[in-house]
Enzyme design. Structure first.
Site, PDB file in Angstrom:
ATOM      1  N   LYS A 104      26.326  39.448  29.122  1.00 53.31           N
ATOM      2  CA  LYS A 104      26.985  40.600  29.756  1.00 53.31           C
ATOM      3  C   LYS A 104      28.108  41.068  28.854  1.00 53.31           C
ATOM      4  O   LYS A 104      28.655  40.329  28.036  1.00 53.31           O
ATOM      5  CB  LYS A 104      27.533  40.221  31.146  1.00 53.31           C
ATOM      6  CG  LYS A 104      28.576  39.103  31.186  1.00 53.31           C
ATOM      7  CD  LYS A 104      29.987  39.530  30.892  1.00 53.31           C
ATOM      8  CE  LYS A 104      30.968  38.361  30.998  1.00 53.31           C
ATOM      9  NZ  LYS A 104      32.326  38.687  30.454  1.00 53.31           N
ATOM     10  N   PRO A 135      26.593  32.698  22.107  1.00 56.30           N
ATOM     11  CA  PRO A 135      27.671  31.835  21.621  1.00 56.30           C
ATOM     12  C   PRO A 135      28.600  31.415  22.751  1.00 56.30           C
ATOM     13  O   PRO A 135      28.861  32.182  23.677  1.00 56.30           O
ATOM     14  CB  PRO A 135      28.399  32.718  20.606  1.00 56.30           C
ATOM     15  CG  PRO A 135      28.123  34.115  21.059  1.00 56.30           C
ATOM     16  CD  PRO A 135      26.738  34.094  21.627  1.00 56.30           C
ATOM     17  N   MET A 136      29.077  30.185  22.662  1.00 57.71           N
ATOM     18  CA  MET A 136      30.019  29.685  23.656  1.00 57.71           C
ATOM     19  C   MET A 136      31.413  30.209  23.340  1.00 57.71           C
ATOM     20  O   MET A 136      31.780  30.391  22.180  1.00 57.71           O
ATOM     21  CB  MET A 136      29.999  28.158  23.670  1.00 57.71           C
ATOM     22  CG  MET A 136      28.652  27.570  24.061  1.00 57.71           C
ATOM     23  SD  MET A 136      28.597  25.768  23.959  1.00 57.71           S
ATOM     24  CE  MET A 136      29.780  25.336  25.252  1.00 57.71           C
ATOM     25  N   LEU A 194      30.616  36.484  26.563  1.00 59.24           N
ATOM     26  CA  LEU A 194      29.326  37.077  26.912  1.00 59.24           C
ATOM     27  C   LEU A 194      28.727  36.463  28.170  1.00 59.24           C
ATOM     28  O   LEU A 194      27.672  36.902  28.628  1.00 59.24           O
ATOM     29  CB  LEU A 194      28.338  36.925  25.748  1.00 59.24           C
ATOM     30  CG  LEU A 194      28.750  37.575  24.424  1.00 59.24           C
ATOM     31  CD1 LEU A 194      27.690  37.305  23.351  1.00 59.24           C
ATOM     32  CD2 LEU A 194      28.960  39.073  24.594  1.00 59.24           C
ATOM     33  N   GLY A 199      27.168  30.587  29.801  1.00 60.22           N
ATOM     34  CA  GLY A 199      27.058  29.491  30.757  1.00 60.22           C
ATOM     35  C   GLY A 199      26.870  29.994  32.176  1.00 60.22           C
ATOM     36  O   GLY A 199      26.063  29.439  32.945  1.00 60.22           O
ATOM     37  N   SER A 224      25.533  32.869  33.031  1.00 55.92           N
ATOM     38  CA  SER A 224      24.195  33.442  33.124  1.00 55.92           C
ATOM     39  C   SER A 224      23.141  32.359  33.260  1.00 55.92           C
ATOM     40  O   SER A 224      22.189  32.485  34.041  1.00 55.92           O
ATOM     41  CB  SER A 224      23.918  34.300  31.888  1.00 55.92           C
ATOM     42  OG  SER A 224      22.708  35.018  32.021  1.00 55.92           O
ATOM     43  N   ASP A 235      32.141  34.543  36.964  1.00 60.17           N
ATOM     44  CA  ASP A 235      31.184  35.447  36.337  1.00 60.17           C
ATOM     45  C   ASP A 235      29.747  35.227  36.816  1.00 60.17           C
ATOM     46  O   ASP A 235      28.868  36.031  36.503  1.00 60.17           O
ATOM     47  CB  ASP A 235      31.208  35.286  34.814  1.00 60.17           C
ATOM     48  CG  ASP A 235      32.341  36.077  34.160  1.00 60.17           C
ATOM     49  OD1 ASP A 235      32.910  36.960  34.827  1.00 60.17           O
ATOM     50  OD2 ASP A 235      32.652  35.793  32.985  1.00 60.17           O
TER      51      ASP A 235
END
Length: 295
Positions: A20, A103-104, A108, A111, A113, A145
């Site tokens: 996201k 990427p952690m 974005l 985790g 998602s 999130d």
């Protein structure tokens, strides 16, 4: 009409957990418990982790391969699957395979998602048939999130990000840069100079161009490499920060323009080129699969 998946092919299928972007992020207050009150706009990107769920007979939940630095018990996919079992009394087990592409620490939502895909897909594969409203509540208990990924559509978000309303935004091409740092979200939200009293706006204000991110200045001060990435990206289009970063992004009207920027930036930065979409790729696949299986 799409052909319905068999039980076997559904279990062996790969399920997307999309990234996201926060197209705007305002901090409009703070609750007594310390959580910040936000206004934000979420849009999905066709850039995904991929999850495969393998049924097991022992009733346990496990990972096929753990992520370096994350204990299996702390992994959000494991926690999501165990939460489903605890809430429903389901006796089934699963081994979760994650192809990790997002990427952690990049903003974005990787985790979150992954956790949402686990809740949504296992709800189907295990034949639990919990309503989306229940999954949203469960998702929020795992992280602020998670709900938007269960909601499945580009959203205007308020509260801590869990009060969601559909919004339609242009589906543009996106170039994303990942600076070589892991932004500590707690550190940013604890910073003394962080703006916490922005004036609330309405959807039309965003649509007309009000797209500030109140975390931007603080993140750039704490992580100069993020500021460097923003400056490099801004040579091609308006550069923005997603969430608290570290990823920065820019939107382009055409694939050609986006690809041109991507080709010039990828030599210096870890870079991604993808399409922004309003409907989550997870729910597009669920619709295509016409999934309604009982375990």
């Amino acid at each position: 009409m799409a052909e319905r998946l068999t039980k076997e092919s559904a279990w062996s299928g790969r399920w997307p957990a999309p990234a996201k972007l926060n197209l705007m992020l305002r901090i409009v207050g703070q609750r007594e418990d310390g959580y910040h009150l936000l206004q934000t706009v979420f849009q999905f990107v066709e850039f995904c982790d991929w999850l495969t769920f393998h049924p097991v007979d022992n009733g346990e939940v496990s990972l096929l391969k753990t992520i370096p630095g994350v204990a299996e018990s702390d992994d959000l996919t494991v926690r999501a699957a165990k939460l489903l079992k605890a809430e429903t009394g389901c006796s089934s087990g699963v081994c979760i395979e994650v192809e990790k592409n997002l990427p952690m620490g990049g903003g974005l939502g990787g985790g979150s998602s992954d956790a949402a895909t686990t809740l949504v897909v296992l709800n189907q594969l295990w034949g639990l048939n919990l309503p989306k409203e229940k999954l949203l509540t469960m998702g929020l208990s795992l992280g602020a999130d998670v709900p938007v990924f269960i909601y499945g559509h580009a959203s205007w978000g308020e509260g801590v990000g869990e009060k969601l309303s559909e919004i339609i935004v242009p589906e543009q091409w996106v170039v994303i840069l990942k600076p070589d740092c892991h932004v500590n979200t707690k550190e940013i939200f604890s910073a003394k100079d962080l703006t916490r009293n922005s004036k609330s706006i309405k959807m039309p204000d965003f649509i007309e161009g009000d797209r500030r991110n109140d975390c931007l200045e603080t993140v750039c001060r704490f992580y100069p490499i993020v500021d460097e990435a923003l400056k490099d990206m801004s040579e091609f289009a308006v550069a923005r920060l997603t969430g608290t970063g570290a990823c920065v992004f820019a939107q382009f009207d055409s694939y050609e323009d986006a690809s041109g920027a991507y080709q010039k930036l990828k030599g210096k930065w870890v870079s991604y080129l993808a399409k922004g979409v309003n409907r989550s790729p997870l729910f597009v696949k669920l619709d295509t699969a016409n999934l309604n299986l009982m375990i």
